[in-house]
Design a protein around this motif. Structure first.
Motif, PDB file in Angstrom:
ATOM      1  N   ILE A  66     -23.751  35.241 -19.361  1.00 52.19           N
ATOM      2  CA  ILE A  66     -22.924  34.234 -19.647  1.00 52.19           C
ATOM      3  C   ILE A  66     -21.450  34.003 -18.653  1.00 52.19           C
ATOM      4  O   ILE A  66     -20.996  33.214 -18.539  1.00 52.19           O
ATOM      5  N   LEU A  67     -21.307  35.456 -18.304  1.00 58.99           N
ATOM      6  CA  LEU A  67     -19.808  35.470 -17.747  1.00 58.99           C
ATOM      7  C   LEU A  67     -19.548  34.693 -16.369  1.00 58.99           C
ATOM      8  O   LEU A  67     -18.679  33.750 -16.195  1.00 58.99           O
ATOM      9  N   PRO A  68     -20.839  34.386 -15.644  1.00 54.94           N
ATOM     10  CA  PRO A  68     -20.425  33.193 -14.236  1.00 54.94           C
ATOM     11  C   PRO A  68     -20.207  31.962 -14.751  1.00 54.94           C
ATOM     12  O   PRO A  68     -19.668  31.209 -14.108  1.00 54.94           O
ATOM     13  N   PHE A  69     -20.718  31.600 -15.948  1.00 57.43           N
ATOM     14  CA  PHE A  69     -20.611  30.077 -16.454  1.00 57.43           C
ATOM     15  C   PHE A  69     -19.036  30.015 -16.630  1.00 57.43           C
ATOM     16  O   PHE A  69     -18.461  29.016 -16.346  1.00 57.43           O
ATOM     17  N   VAL A  70     -18.374  30.992 -17.058  1.00 61.65           N
ATOM     18  CA  VAL A  70     -16.989  31.107 -17.511  1.00 61.65           C
ATOM     19  C   VAL A  70     -16.117  31.125 -16.049  1.00 61.65           C
ATOM     20  O   VAL A  70     -15.148  30.197 -15.824  1.00 61.65           O
ATOM     21  N   LEU A  71     -16.566  31.725 -15.311  1.00 63.73           N
ATOM     22  CA  LEU A  71     -16.045  31.966 -13.929  1.00 63.73           C
ATOM     23  C   LEU A  71     -16.138  30.866 -12.741  1.00 63.73           C
ATOM     24  O   LEU A  71     -15.177  30.557 -12.036  1.00 63.73           O
ATOM     25  N   PHE A  72     -17.270  30.414 -12.871  1.00 62.47           N
ATOM     26  CA  PHE A  72     -17.776  29.597 -11.524  1.00 62.47           C
ATOM     27  C   PHE A  72     -18.129  28.374 -11.953  1.00 62.47           C
ATOM     28  O   PHE A  72     -18.480  27.200 -11.310  1.00 62.47           O
ATOM     29  N   SER A  73     -18.170  27.722 -13.237  1.00 65.78           N
ATOM     30  CA  SER A  73     -18.713  26.392 -13.503  1.00 65.78           C
ATOM     31  C   SER A  73     -17.619  25.578 -13.019  1.00 65.78           C
ATOM     32  O   SER A  73     -18.173  24.490 -12.325  1.00 65.78           O
ATOM     33  N   ALA A  74     -16.318  25.475 -12.850  1.00 61.43           N
ATOM     34  CA  ALA A  74     -15.579  24.548 -12.225  1.00 61.43           C
ATOM     35  C   ALA A  74     -15.928  24.505 -10.872  1.00 61.43           C
ATOM     36  O   ALA A  74     -15.939  23.185 -10.435  1.00 61.43           O
ATOM     37  N   THR A  75     -16.109  25.436 -10.161  1.00 68.67           N
ATOM     38  CA  THR A  75     -16.659  25.346  -8.751  1.00 68.67           C
ATOM     39  C   THR A  75     -17.907  24.586  -8.680  1.00 68.67           C
ATOM     40  O   THR A  75     -18.168  23.910  -7.600  1.00 68.67           O
ATOM     41  N   SER A  76     -18.717  25.073  -9.197  1.00 70.95           N
ATOM     42  CA  SER A  76     -20.250  24.307  -9.160  1.00 70.95           C
ATOM     43  C   SER A  76     -20.028  22.980  -9.412  1.00 70.95           C
ATOM     44  O   SER A  76     -20.872  22.169  -8.825  1.00 70.95           O
ATOM     45  N   GLY A  77     -19.289  22.653 -10.337  1.00 69.60           N
ATOM     46  CA  GLY A  77     -19.033  21.027 -10.613  1.00 69.60           C
ATOM     47  C   GLY A  77     -18.722  20.350  -9.233  1.00 69.60           C
ATOM     48  O   GLY A  77     -18.957  19.261  -9.228  1.00 69.60           O
ATOM     49  N   GLN A  78     -17.638  20.906  -8.598  1.00 71.83           N
ATOM     50  CA  GLN A  78     -17.258  20.281  -7.449  1.00 71.83           C
ATOM     51  C   GLN A  78     -18.024  20.157  -6.643  1.00 71.83           C
ATOM     52  O   GLN A  78     -18.322  19.144  -5.838  1.00 71.83           O
ATOM     53  N   LEU A  79     -18.973  21.299  -6.417  1.00 70.22           N
ATOM     54  CA  LEU A  79     -20.107  21.280  -5.379  1.00 70.22           C
ATOM     55  C   LEU A  79     -21.152  20.132  -5.509  1.00 70.22           C
ATOM     56  O   LEU A  79     -21.591  19.500  -4.791  1.00 70.22           O
TER      57      LEU A  79
END
Length: 646
Positions: A66-79
């Motif tokens: 679950i940790l990457p969802f908190v850390l990287f979701s914002a970046t993945s949405g931009q991509l």
């Protein structure tokens, strides 16, 4: 966006715009769970790792994923907003092959740190794929298909999770060579996923000039603010996150529930997971059938009610079961009391599917296309935070002495409270639920020509006025909210008046009677059109008292004045005259509720829009009369003495 004449959501599986994407998602979800579950079983039952006790292995693996969802979701949405989604999905699936190759080494070498690193990387893989997945669908499916498409994806996801868990458990349990079999399976599934991704059609960028903000904290906050700009979307995000909070309590406690409460073995725990997954899948597929291929958020309150009822009944069904030795699936199913537990669990999951799919569809349809993936990324962050909070709260309640059935009871009651609050804050859900009940359970309501109701942009909907529930039936026919201009006296009708206030209907009075209210009503309605929304108007000025179509007043001309780009859609309600909600006996309505029988047939027909510059009251009345029947047959048609056209 491709238009389609398919008759069932399953027909999408035969179309390139959906099938490769579906199978890519299906294989990815399955591989996630095959790998995680096999690894969990390995460190729980087969290895002895001093720094990772078996009791904590599942929690550690879940937290790492679950940790990457908190850390990287914002970046993945931009991509996902910046780049072509098909290319991004192919990149993510290539990354999956690399991760699974590393995991294969970890299984062969029985290297726990490497496998833990792969858990984190697979969480990153899912984080990158999530926003792309939900932003892809509205680019390739139209409004009539989006609910069915989401239902298929949700069904496929949970079936894949189930199959992945079962395959992981069976493969890793193979004596001596179990880890090696898991390693081979993970790589093979990853390669298959990359092969299906190759066939996904191009999905052009919605914001190619976006400058990536690599700061996850500031970007997450920005995404939440973007979502909050559309309150219906933002509150749907919260509603979905609550569903994950609710579901995580059950999923996390299945093993302990099976062992300590139901007195079953590991197979019984797997049975609970299977019933839950099948329930979610069935509920997700039912959404298209019940919504008649629209985004029908009226299903959300129905789902919430069912979730609470069956969560609470699960407490009563499971408390006080007599202690026994660990039962196999066969012994478990031989006891009738256990069938009630399985029914509660399956129906709880079914209603969760009805609850979640329309919310996902609403977000996809109403979020700005240029920001859609980032808003879905914000949803993934909220989901992760809610699931973490769910785990902490559940652990605290169990630590305070609650039994697992009592925990289910508390969550079921909390769900009712949260749902009640959401529906008061966002009355559109409650209104659509009322419209859903009226059009499905009280009337047999058939809609024709609904393709003429614009899926976006301002429009005026013009309809004949036969009953007190005309506005509710128009709500049921439109996938978008409608603001109605309504006679101010209807707001004094019990229940209906309260409901129309919730719907933010605009009260209007005759100009001679109250010129200030008259002018304020048109100013408010014109502001709604300027915001690109729908306005509904009944130009007869009041309910018909004899079933005939009355002359149309000129208010609609005032409404579109200076707005030549706003289309006017003529509509006709059929066969409502003589029903409970129409005036029929001495001008009274709502007397003798079953005088037309139960589930009487009524209809709504919409015609092609008329340009604002061509609109006249006479032309509109002529078009509405034409939808009801020939002019010389008009009284008979409106009065309901002829059947509704099929």
């Amino acid at each position: 966006m491709s238009d389609s004449s398919h008759t069932s959501q399953f027909a999408l599986l035969g179309q390139r715009r959906f099938a490769p994407f579906f199978w890519t998602q299906f294989l990815g979800a399955g591989n996630d769970n095959l790998f995680k579950f096999a690894f969990t079983v390995l460190v729980t039952y087969q290895l002895s790792v001093s720094w990772l006790p078996p009791a904590q292995a599942g929690l550690a693996i879940g937290a790492l994923f679950i940790l990457p969802f908190v850390l990287f979701s914002a970046t993945s949405g931009q991509l996902a907003d910046k780049y072509d989604k098909a290319r991004l999905m192919r990149f993510v699936k290539t990354l999956e092959i690399v991760i699974m190759a590393a995991a294969a080494y970890g299984f062969y070498a029985v290297n726990v740190p490497v496998l833990l690193g792969c858990v984190f990387l697979m969480g990153l893989h899912s984080t990158l794929f999530g926003p792309v997945k939900y932003a892809y669908l509205p680019q390739h499916l139209n409004e009539h298909e989006i609910t069915g498409g989401n239902g298929m994806v949700e069904m496929g996801t949970f079936v894949s999770i189930l199959l992945g868990n079962l395959a992981g458990g069976l493969l890793v349990a193979t004596p001596i060579v179990g880890p090696q079999h898991v390693a081979i399976a993970c790589v093979v599934v990853a390669v298959l996923g990359r092969a299906t991704a190759q066939a996904i059609p191009a999905s052009p960028s919605t914001d190619p000039d976006l400058v990536i903000n690599w700061n996850p904290v500031s970007e997450t906050w920005r995404n939440l603010k973007l979502a909050h700009g559309q309150l219906a979307v933002f509150r749907s995000l919260l509603g979905i996150s609550w569903m994950w909070f609710f579901g995580a309590v059950f999923l996390a406690n299945f093993p302990a529930f099976a062992k300590e409460v139901l007195h079953g073995n590991e197979q019984v725990a797997s049975l609970l997971l299977m019933v839950f997954s099948v329930g979610i899948g069935v509920g997700s597929l039912l959404c298209e059938v019940l919504s008649r291929r629209h985004v029908e958020i009226g299903l959300v309150p129905l789902g919430a009610i069912g979730m609470s009822i069956f969560a609470i009944d699960l407490y009563f069904a499971s408390r006080g079961l007599p202690p026994s030795a660990a039962m196999s699936v066969g012994s478990f199913l031989s006891q009738h009391a256990h069938w009630r537990v399985l029914a509660d669990l399956g129906l709880l999951a079914l209603f969760a599917g009805l609850y979640s799919v329309p919310m996902y569809a609403l977000i996809q349809m109403r979020a700005q296309p240029s920001h859609r993936a980032r808003i879905i990324a914000a949803n993934n962050i909220l989901n992760a935070l809610f699931m973490i909070a769910s785990s902490i709260l559940a652990a605290a309640l169990l630590g305070a002495g609650l039994s697992i059935p009592q925990l289910f009871l508390v969550v079921g009651i909390a769900n009712a409270v949260v749902a009640f609050y959401i529906f008061l804050v966002v009355p559109e859900y409650l209104l659509r639920f009322f419209a859903f009940v009226l059009s499905r359970l009280i009337y047999r309501f058939k809609v024709s020509g609904d393709q003429h109701i614009p899926s976006q942009g301002a429009a005026v909907l013009v309809c004949n006025h036969v009953s007190f529930v005309d506005a509710v039936l128009l709500m049921a026919a439109s996938p978008r909210p409608i603001r109605f201009l309504m006679d101010h006296r209807i707001f004094r009708v019990p229940v209906l008046g309260w409901m129309f206030k919730l719907a933010k209907a605009i009260p209007i009075a005759p100009q001679k009677e109250d010129p200030a209210t008259y002018e304020a009503a048109f100013a408010a309605a014109q502001a709604v059109l300027d915001d690109g929304e729908l306005v509904g108007i009944f130009p007869e000025g009041g309910l018909t008292r004899d079933g005939t179509l009355q002359p149309f007043k000129g208010g609609v001309m005032k409404l579109v004045e200076g707005r030549p780009e706003v289309p006017v859609v003529p509509m006709a309600l059929q066969n409502l005259w003589g029903s409970f909600f129409s005036r029929v006996e001495q001008g009274q309505a709502m007397v003798r509720p079953f005088r037309r029988g139960f589930l009487s047939r009524v209809g709504l027909v919409a015609d092609a829009p008329i340009a604002a510059r061509e609109v006249t009251p006479e032309l509109l009345r002529e078009r509405v009369a034409g939808l009801l029947g020939e002019p010389d047959e008009l009284p008979a048609r409106v009065s309901g003495r002829t059947p509704t056209p099929s």
